[in-house]
Enzyme design. Sequence first.
Site, PDB file in Angstrom:
ATOM      1  N   HIS A 386       0.800  -1.218   0.000  1.00 53.07           N
ATOM      2  CA  HIS A 386       0.000   0.000   0.000  1.00 53.07           C
ATOM      3  C   HIS A 386       0.834   1.271   0.000  1.00 53.07           C
ATOM      4  CE1 HIS A 386      -4.098  -1.607   0.562  1.00 53.07           C
ATOM      5  NE2 HIS A 386      -3.526  -2.549   1.270  1.00 53.07           N
ATOM      6  N   LYS A 577      -8.965  13.484   4.751  1.00 48.83           N
ATOM      7  CA  LYS A 577      -8.062  12.332   4.772  1.00 48.83           C
ATOM      8  C   LYS A 577      -7.086  12.510   5.931  1.00 48.83           C
ATOM      9  CE  LYS A 577      -7.011  13.183   0.508  1.00 48.83           C
ATOM     10  NZ  LYS A 577      -7.036  11.950  -0.250  1.00 48.83           N
ATOM     11  N   ARG A 578      -6.335  11.459   6.183  1.00 48.73           N
ATOM     12  CA  ARG A 578      -5.318  11.543   7.232  1.00 48.73           C
ATOM     13  C   ARG A 578      -4.392  12.723   6.964  1.00 48.73           C
ATOM     14  NH1 ARG A 578      -0.435   8.560   7.039  1.00 48.73           N
ATOM     15  NH2 ARG A 578      -1.354   7.418   5.308  1.00 48.73           N
ATOM     16  N   LYS A 583       0.293  14.169   1.656  1.00 50.58           N
ATOM     17  CA  LYS A 583      -1.070  14.393   1.158  1.00 50.58           C
ATOM     18  C   LYS A 583      -1.335  15.868   0.898  1.00 50.58           C
ATOM     19  CE  LYS A 583      -2.881  10.211   3.359  1.00 50.58           C
ATOM     20  NZ  LYS A 583      -3.308   9.456   2.172  1.00 50.58           N
ATOM     21  N   THR A 685      -8.978   5.987  -1.894  1.00 54.81           N
ATOM     22  CA  THR A 685     -10.352   5.527  -2.126  1.00 54.81           C
ATOM     23  C   THR A 685     -11.334   6.656  -1.862  1.00 54.81           C
ATOM     24  OG1 THR A 685     -10.456   4.636   0.142  1.00 54.81           O
ATOM     25  CG2 THR A 685      -9.916   3.091  -1.635  1.00 54.81           C
ATOM     26  N   LYS A 689     -14.947   7.650  -3.793  1.00 56.03           N
ATOM     27  CA  LYS A 689     -16.230   7.921  -3.120  1.00 56.03           C
ATOM     28  C   LYS A 689     -16.767   9.287  -3.508  1.00 56.03           C
ATOM     29  CE  LYS A 689     -14.366   5.204   0.668  1.00 56.03           C
ATOM     30  NZ  LYS A 689     -13.556   5.305   1.891  1.00 56.03           N
TER      31      LYS A 689
END
Length: 839
Positions: A386, A577-578, A583, A685, A689
Site C-alpha cells: 500500500h 483524509k489523514r 497528502k 479511495t 467515493k
Amino acid sequence: MLNEVLLAGDRRTDAAADEPRAGWRPPVPSLSPSADTVTLLHDAILRKLAYAIGKSPATARDRDWFAATALALRDRVLDACLSSAAPPVPQKRVYYLSLEFLIGRLLSDVMGNLGLAETARAALAQLGVDLDAVAGAEPDAALGNGGLGRLAACFMESMASLAIPAYGYGIRYDHGLFRQVIEDGIQREVPETWLAEGNPWEFERPDSACMVGFGGEVAMTVLADGAIRRVWRPAELVRAVPFDTPVVGWGARHVNVLRLWQARALEPIDLARFNAGDHVGAVAERSRVEAISRVLYPSDGTPAGQELRLRQEFFFTSASLQDLVRRHIAERGDLRTLPDHAAIQLNDTHPAIAVPELMRLLVDEHGLPWDDAWHVTTHTLGYTNHTLLPEALETWPVELMERLLPRHMQIIYLINWMHLEGLSKHGKVDAGQLAAVSLIDEAHGKRVRMGHLAFLGARRVNGVSALHTELMRQTVFAPLHALDTDKIVNKTNGITFRRWFHNANPGLTRLSVEAVGARVLDDPTALEGLARFAEDAAFQERYAAVRRERKEALARVVKDRTGIAIDPAALFDVQIKRIHEYKRQLLNILETVALYQAILAEPQRDWPARVKLFAGKAASSYHQAKLIIRLACDVAKRVNADPVVAGRLQVAFVPNYSVSLAEAIIPAADLSEQISTAGLEASGTGNMKLALNGALTIGTLDGANIEIREHVGDENIFIFGLTAAGVQATTAEPGYAARAIAASPRLKAALDLIASGGFSPEEPHRFRPLVDELTGQDRYLLTADFDDYWRVQREVDAAWRRPRTWWRAAILNTARTAWFSSDRTMREYAEDIWRVEVA
C-alpha cells in the site's frame, strides 16, 4: 449463507463444521414494506428491548433502541442460517489478514443488505422512535486509521455480496483510533470508547481461543528416525479469544465472518501478591498482556512502543494462522493441500510475520519437510503493498526479533540463506545486488525487511493502482522484481457502493433508480446509464436539488461541530483524509491564504463563494502534521472574521474525522481535493467515493486519480502539477524550492504572511517550522506545484459559474465511476490471485 462460527463456534470436526448455509432470501429493498413485515420487526425489537436490554419503551434511550434493533436484525441473519441443511464445504476460502478494519457503523449496512431499511423505519415509527436518531446512537467502530482499514471493510462486504467464502482476521481493539478534540487549533487525543456499552453485532467464541507465544528459547530434539526438530519454548503465553461479527452481503445471499482477536492473560490475577497487599502488582501481568489489544497503533516512538507494535502484529497473525490451519485439518486432513483450499491475503506488511509463522506451524508443529512447507507457504500467501514511502515499509531490529520471536528469526535467517544461496548458484554474486534483495538490511543496524519477507513468501504481490504498481516494479521492489518479473500484478482499489452510494446518498440513489432502473442496486455498472441524462436540463435540476439537500445537512453538522455557519450555496471545496505532509493539506492551505490575499486586494471582483472544508487526524507523535491542523484552524479564525471576504470565502476544520462524518461530507462535496505529491499516494479511495457522489476532482496524476481521469474524461476533472517522473527530476535539482518561491510572488506573499505571524499574532513564530521546511528542503514539492494549483483552482471558479457545465460533469462523474466498485476489485483478486470461484 453464513459461516458456522456464528452458530456454534468451530470446534466441530465434521466436514460441514463452518460452512455457509443456504436459506432465506429477502426481496430487493422496497420503499413500501408490507404491514406484516413491519409488525414482525416491531414485535421483535420490543422483545429485544425487554429481554436483552432490560428496558421498557418509556425508559429506553436511543442507544437502547439501537441495541434492540441490531439484535433483532442479527436474529434475521441467524434465521437465514438455520433454515436449511449445511451444504458441502466450499472448495476454497479467502482469509484476509489486516491490522485495521475501519468498519464504522453497521446498522445501515445490515438493514440495507437485508432489504429491511424501510421496514425498520416504519417499525420504529410505530413505537414513536426515529430511525435516524437510533442509527446515530451506534458507536463509530474506528478500528482503522484511514484508507487501509476502510478498504479492508469494503472488501469484506464485497466478498459477502459476491458469495466468496471468507474470513477477515484482525484485532478487537478496546480503543480504536483516538477521538480527536481540537482546542484552540491544537489536536488533543482522547480514548475512543466504542465498546463502552457493548457491541450487539458480535459473538464471543471462547471455545475457539488459542495460545500465542513470545520470547523464550529454541531447543532441539532428535526424532526416532534421527531427524532433528526445533522446539520453541515461549517464556510467555497469551490467550487469543475470537469475537465474530457477521458481514452481510447484498440481498443476504451470503454472510461472511469478521473474526477479531482479543488478548487475555492466562491468569486474571496473581492471588498471592494480591493477598500480600500488592493489589496493583497483582494485576500488572494481566495489564501487560491485555495491552496487546488495548489501543490501535500505539506510538512506536519508544522501544517499549515498538515492542508492543510487533507483539500486536504477531499476536493476531499467529492466532489467525492457527485458526485456519486447525479448520483445514478438521475438513481436509493433509496440510499439503492448503493452497488448494485456502488463500491468505496479507493487507500490507503488518501481517508479514505470517511467512515464518506459517513455516513454523507446518514444520515444527505438523512435521512437514522444509521444502514441502515452503511450497505450501508460497502458494497460499498473497501480499498487498500500500505504500512507496520508505518509512512506511516496516523493518524490525534483529535484536528485538531474536528476543521476542527467536524461532521466527531462525526461520527468517534460513529463508534468507536459501534465497541468497540460490542466487549465487545462478551466478548472481554481486555484493550490491545480494544486499539489495536480502531480507536483512545490514546498512541500518541490522533490521528485518518485512516487505521483502512478504514478497518472497507470496505467490502474488499486488499494487493498488496502475501507477503505484508500476512504481513498485521500478523503485521499492525493483531488485526483487528483476528476479521474478511475473510476481507483481495490479489490482486497483475499489469501494462498496452499498455503503458509499446507496446508504450515504439515498436521494441520489433514488434519482438513479428512477432514471435507469432498479438494476443500479445490484449492478454498479448500471450507473453508466446516467450518462445519457448529463445534458438533460430537468435531470440536472433534480440532481442539483439532491446535492443542495445534502449540503444543507452538512452545513448543520459543521455548525454543530465547529460553530461556523457555512453557506450551502457556495462551492464546497473538500479535503478529507489523514493529515500527512505528502497528502499536502498544506498546499491547500497556502492556496487558501493566497486566495484570501487576492480577495483583499480586489474586493470589487466577482469572486465565486467558496467554503474550504478540512477534516482528518494527525498521528499523535507527528508534530508537523499537528502544526498543519493548527494552521488550518488559525487561518479559518482570521478569514471567517474578516468582513471583506464575507460571503466569498469561508474555512472550517471539522474535528474527529470518522466513517460517519465522511458519510455526511462526501455526498455534499462539490470539489474533491486529491493533491498528493505524484508517485506517493498508492491509490486513494476517498477520490473514488467523492467522484461517485458527483464531486469533481482537483488532483495530481497520482494513485487512482489517473484511472479516474481515464474513466470520467479529461474535461470532467481538474489535473495539475508534476507527474511522478517530473517529481523525480525536480528533486534531483538542488535549490528548486528557492527558485519556485522566487518565481511566484503570490506564493512568497502567502508564506511571508504565515511566517510573520499573520495568523498567529500572539505567537508570531508558531508556524516557522512549516515555512522553513518549504523554503528549505520541501520534500513534497509544494512550491513546485503551487502556481499550477492556483491556475487550476481559477479554472474551477470559472466552471462553477457555469451551472449547466458543472452539473453535466458531476453527473458524468457519477455515471463513469462504476468501474471503481470493490465488487470489480474482488472479482479480479478472486480470478488472478486467490483462484476462487465467484458465484
